[in-house]
Design an enzyme around this catalytic site. Structure first.
Site, PDB file in Angstrom:
ATOM      1  CB  ILE A  19      -0.899  -0.191   1.134  1.00  0.00           C
ATOM      2  CG1 ILE A  19      -2.088   0.888   0.901  1.00  0.00           C
ATOM      3  CG2 ILE A  19      -0.196   0.212   2.659  1.00  0.00           C
ATOM      4  CD1 ILE A  19      -2.960   0.608  -0.366  1.00  0.00           C
ATOM      5  NE  ARG A  42      10.120  -5.906   9.202  1.00  0.00           N
ATOM      6  CZ  ARG A  42       9.315  -7.016   9.435  1.00  0.00           C
ATOM      7  NH1 ARG A  42       9.440  -7.615  10.291  1.00  0.00           N
ATOM      8  NH2 ARG A  42       8.604  -7.317   8.496  1.00  0.00           N
ATOM      9  CE  LYS A  95      -8.089  -1.689   6.035  1.00  0.00           C
ATOM     10  NZ  LYS A  95      -7.475  -2.543   5.010  1.00  0.00           N
TER      11      LYS A  95
HETATM   12  P1  NAP Z   1       2.416  -5.578   3.005  1.00  0.00           P
HETATM   13  O1  NAP Z   1       2.775  -5.406   1.701  1.00  0.00           O
HETATM   14  O2  NAP Z   1       2.938  -6.683   3.789  1.00  0.00           O
HETATM   15  O3  NAP Z   1       3.440  -4.142   3.548  1.00  0.00           O
HETATM   16  C1  NAP Z   1       3.700  -4.084   4.754  1.00  0.00           C
HETATM   17  C2  NAP Z   1       5.201  -3.450   5.166  1.00  0.00           C
HETATM   18  O4  NAP Z   1       5.267  -3.392   6.419  1.00  0.00           O
HETATM   19  C3  NAP Z   1       5.964  -4.736   4.903  1.00  0.00           C
HETATM   20  O5  NAP Z   1       6.441  -4.770   3.391  1.00  0.00           O
HETATM   21  C4  NAP Z   1       7.031  -4.718   5.734  1.00  0.00           C
HETATM   22  O6  NAP Z   1       8.131  -3.962   5.265  1.00  0.00           O
HETATM   23  C5  NAP Z   1       6.530  -3.932   6.900  1.00  0.00           C
HETATM   24  N1  NAP Z   1       6.423  -4.710   8.125  1.00  0.00           N
HETATM   25  C6  NAP Z   1       6.746  -4.148   9.161  1.00  0.00           C
HETATM   26  N2  NAP Z   1       6.451  -5.025  10.295  1.00  0.00           N
HETATM   27  C7  NAP Z   1       5.966  -6.015   9.630  1.00  0.00           C
HETATM   28  C8  NAP Z   1       5.651  -7.304  10.135  1.00  0.00           C
HETATM   29  N3  NAP Z   1       5.620  -7.744  11.546  1.00  0.00           N
HETATM   30  N4  NAP Z   1       5.045  -8.264   9.307  1.00  0.00           N
HETATM   31  C9  NAP Z   1       4.966  -7.827   8.032  1.00  0.00           C
HETATM   32  N5  NAP Z   1       5.358  -6.833   7.517  1.00  0.00           N
HETATM   33  C10 NAP Z   1       5.905  -5.776   8.482  1.00  0.00           C
HETATM   34  O7  NAP Z   1       1.072  -5.052   3.615  1.00  0.00           O
HETATM   35  P2  NAP Z   1       0.072  -3.904   2.798  1.00  0.00           P
HETATM   36  O8  NAP Z   1      -0.689  -4.588   1.864  1.00  0.00           O
HETATM   37  O9  NAP Z   1       0.925  -2.973   2.242  1.00  0.00           O
HETATM   38  O10 NAP Z   1      -0.718  -3.581   4.111  1.00  0.00           O
HETATM   39  C11 NAP Z   1      -0.274  -2.596   5.141  1.00  0.00           C
HETATM   40  C12 NAP Z   1      -1.510  -2.024   5.737  1.00  0.00           C
HETATM   41  O11 NAP Z   1      -2.185  -1.111   4.901  1.00  0.00           O
HETATM   42  C13 NAP Z   1      -2.559  -2.939   6.272  1.00  0.00           C
HETATM   43  O12 NAP Z   1      -2.894  -2.534   7.754  1.00  0.00           O
HETATM   44  C14 NAP Z   1      -3.673  -2.830   5.239  1.00  0.00           C
HETATM   45  O13 NAP Z   1      -4.930  -3.295   5.711  1.00  0.00           O
HETATM   46  C15 NAP Z   1      -3.362  -1.708   4.703  1.00  0.00           C
HETATM   47  N6  NAP Z   1      -3.964  -1.331   3.507  1.00  0.00           N
HETATM   48  C16 NAP Z   1      -3.710  -2.448   2.311  1.00  0.00           C
HETATM   49  C17 NAP Z   1      -4.181  -2.267   1.110  1.00  0.00           C
HETATM   50  C18 NAP Z   1      -3.748  -3.321  -0.031  1.00  0.00           C
HETATM   51  O14 NAP Z   1      -4.571  -3.168  -0.966  1.00  0.00           O
HETATM   52  N7  NAP Z   1      -2.633  -3.950   0.086  1.00  0.00           N
HETATM   53  C19 NAP Z   1      -5.015  -1.367   0.997  1.00  0.00           C
HETATM   54  C20 NAP Z   1      -5.470  -0.478   2.000  1.00  0.00           C
HETATM   55  C21 NAP Z   1      -4.896  -0.366   3.066  1.00  0.00           C
HETATM   56  P3  NAP Z   1       9.792  -4.597   5.797  1.00  0.00           P
HETATM   57  O15 NAP Z   1       9.659  -5.973   5.790  1.00  0.00           O
HETATM   58  O16 NAP Z   1      10.631  -3.810   4.744  1.00  0.00           O
HETATM   59  O17 NAP Z   1       9.714  -4.043   7.127  1.00  0.00           O
END
Ligand code: NAP
Length: 312
Positions: A19, A42, A95
């Protein structure tokens, strides 16, 4: 856009994942009120932006930050937010804003005591059809509400193991978007009457759930499904004394009785950052936990069924 002479908000972006890349970076690049001064992640960095492993080292990095925006998964965000608040920084939360209601209450109290802004964002509320839907519903009798959120976890969340862990919300991660829209546009609170959820063996969070609620005199039926292949559905239908309102594609398409579909370009994240800039300027927080309350209600009340193991 910042007026000439106005200091831009120096922002640190935390959690460079899907996101952050899809939405936060483009929205920030297009908003002259913000300067992306540093990141904390990280495993990821951005070209040309100082990058740190975690929020503590980012804040200590000497970038004179004003604010942070947290794009990490919800579990762990409380600690990140406390670190930022204690350093005197304004905080914008993706969120769901936290893993528990107590965490968000504690964050709000700490932000207030420190005199910084806390903003719990609900991006789906910024979808183009949501404000006009709320306006149209005013004064109408609401008879029934149907919320259908069916998407393919493997397509939209590939490899995101955290989403099925404790504090990852499972299908409520997308489902809370529907609840954020419904709590915005329905005039009465949504009270949970019964619910079930299906949790795959060996996982902590559900892949499917159904909720029966009431809002005023209206029955509200909610279907959340994370295993939907083929057509994907993010729809809300509301029967009123003046006909049925339909919000499609997560609130971006509005159809009023007898009318054409209304669509507008996606401005969800630009609108969130515009709101954050306003809040920072005014010093006010914006904390709304109603969507998270309903998720908590469901986790308290739902019958739990264990289903077959799930692998991404
Ligand atoms: P994601 O792709 O997994 O990205 C989250 C990032 O946070 C990871 O790349 C990671 O980067 C970091 N991180 C830090 N602590 C972590 C942990 N314990 N486990 C996993 N990653 C961790 O997730 P995302 O889809 O961007 O979602 C993140 C938030 O945005 C969620 O709350 C989600 O509900 C919200 N969101 C997502 C979307 C969507 O379409 N994906 C849409 C709207 C809102 P490092 O490994 O480099 O630290």
């Amino acid at each position: 856009m910042a007026e000439s002479g106005t200091r831009r908000i120096k922002l640190g972006l935390v959690g460079i994942g899907k996101i952050a890349r899809d939405q936060h970076l483009p929205a920030l690049a297009a908003d002259g009120r913000f300067e992306l001064a540093a990141t904390a992640s990280r495993h990821a960095t951005l070209d040309g932006v100082p990058g740190y492993h975690d929020i503590g080292t980012m804040i200590a990095g000497g970038h004179d930050l004003d604010a942070v925006s947290l794009c990490t998964p919800p579990d762990g965000r409380y600690e990140q937010a406390i670190t930022a608040i204690d350093a005197g920084l304004h905080v914008m939360l993706e969120k769901p804003p936290a893993t528990t209601l107590t965490e968000i209450a504690a964050l709000a109290a700490r932000a207030s005591a420190k005199g910084v802004v806390l903003f719990t964002t609900w991006h789906s509320r910024e979808a183009a059809g949501v404000e006009p839907a709320k306006a149209w519903l005013q004064g109408k009798r609401i008879d029934a509400v149907r919320i259908t959120w069916r998407e393919d976890i493997r397509r939209w969340h590939p490899g995101q193991e955290w989403i099925l862990a404790a504090g990852g919300f499972g299908v409520f991660d997308p489902g809370i978007n529907a609840l954020s829209i419904a709590t915005k546009i329905l005039p009465e609170p949504m009270l949970l009457k019964s619910a079930w959820m299906e949790v795959p063996e060996g996982r902590a969070s559900p892949l499917a759930a159904e909720l029966e609620m009431r809002s005023g005199n209206a029955r509200v039926d909610v279907v959340f499904d994370f295993l939907q292949t083929g057509p994907q559905t993010w729809d809300i239908e509301i029967d009123t004394d003046a006909g049925t309102l339909r919000l499609g594609l997560g609130g971006s398409i509005l159809q009023l009785p007898g009318g054409e579909e209304q669509k507008a370009p996606d401005r969800e994240y630009p609108r969130l950052y515009a709101r954050f800039a306003e809040l920072v300027a005014s010093g006010e927080s914006d904390v709304d936990v109603r969507p998270l309350q309903i998720v908590a209600d469901a986790f308290m009340m739902a019958e739990r069924r264990v289903t077959a193991p799930f692998a991404f």
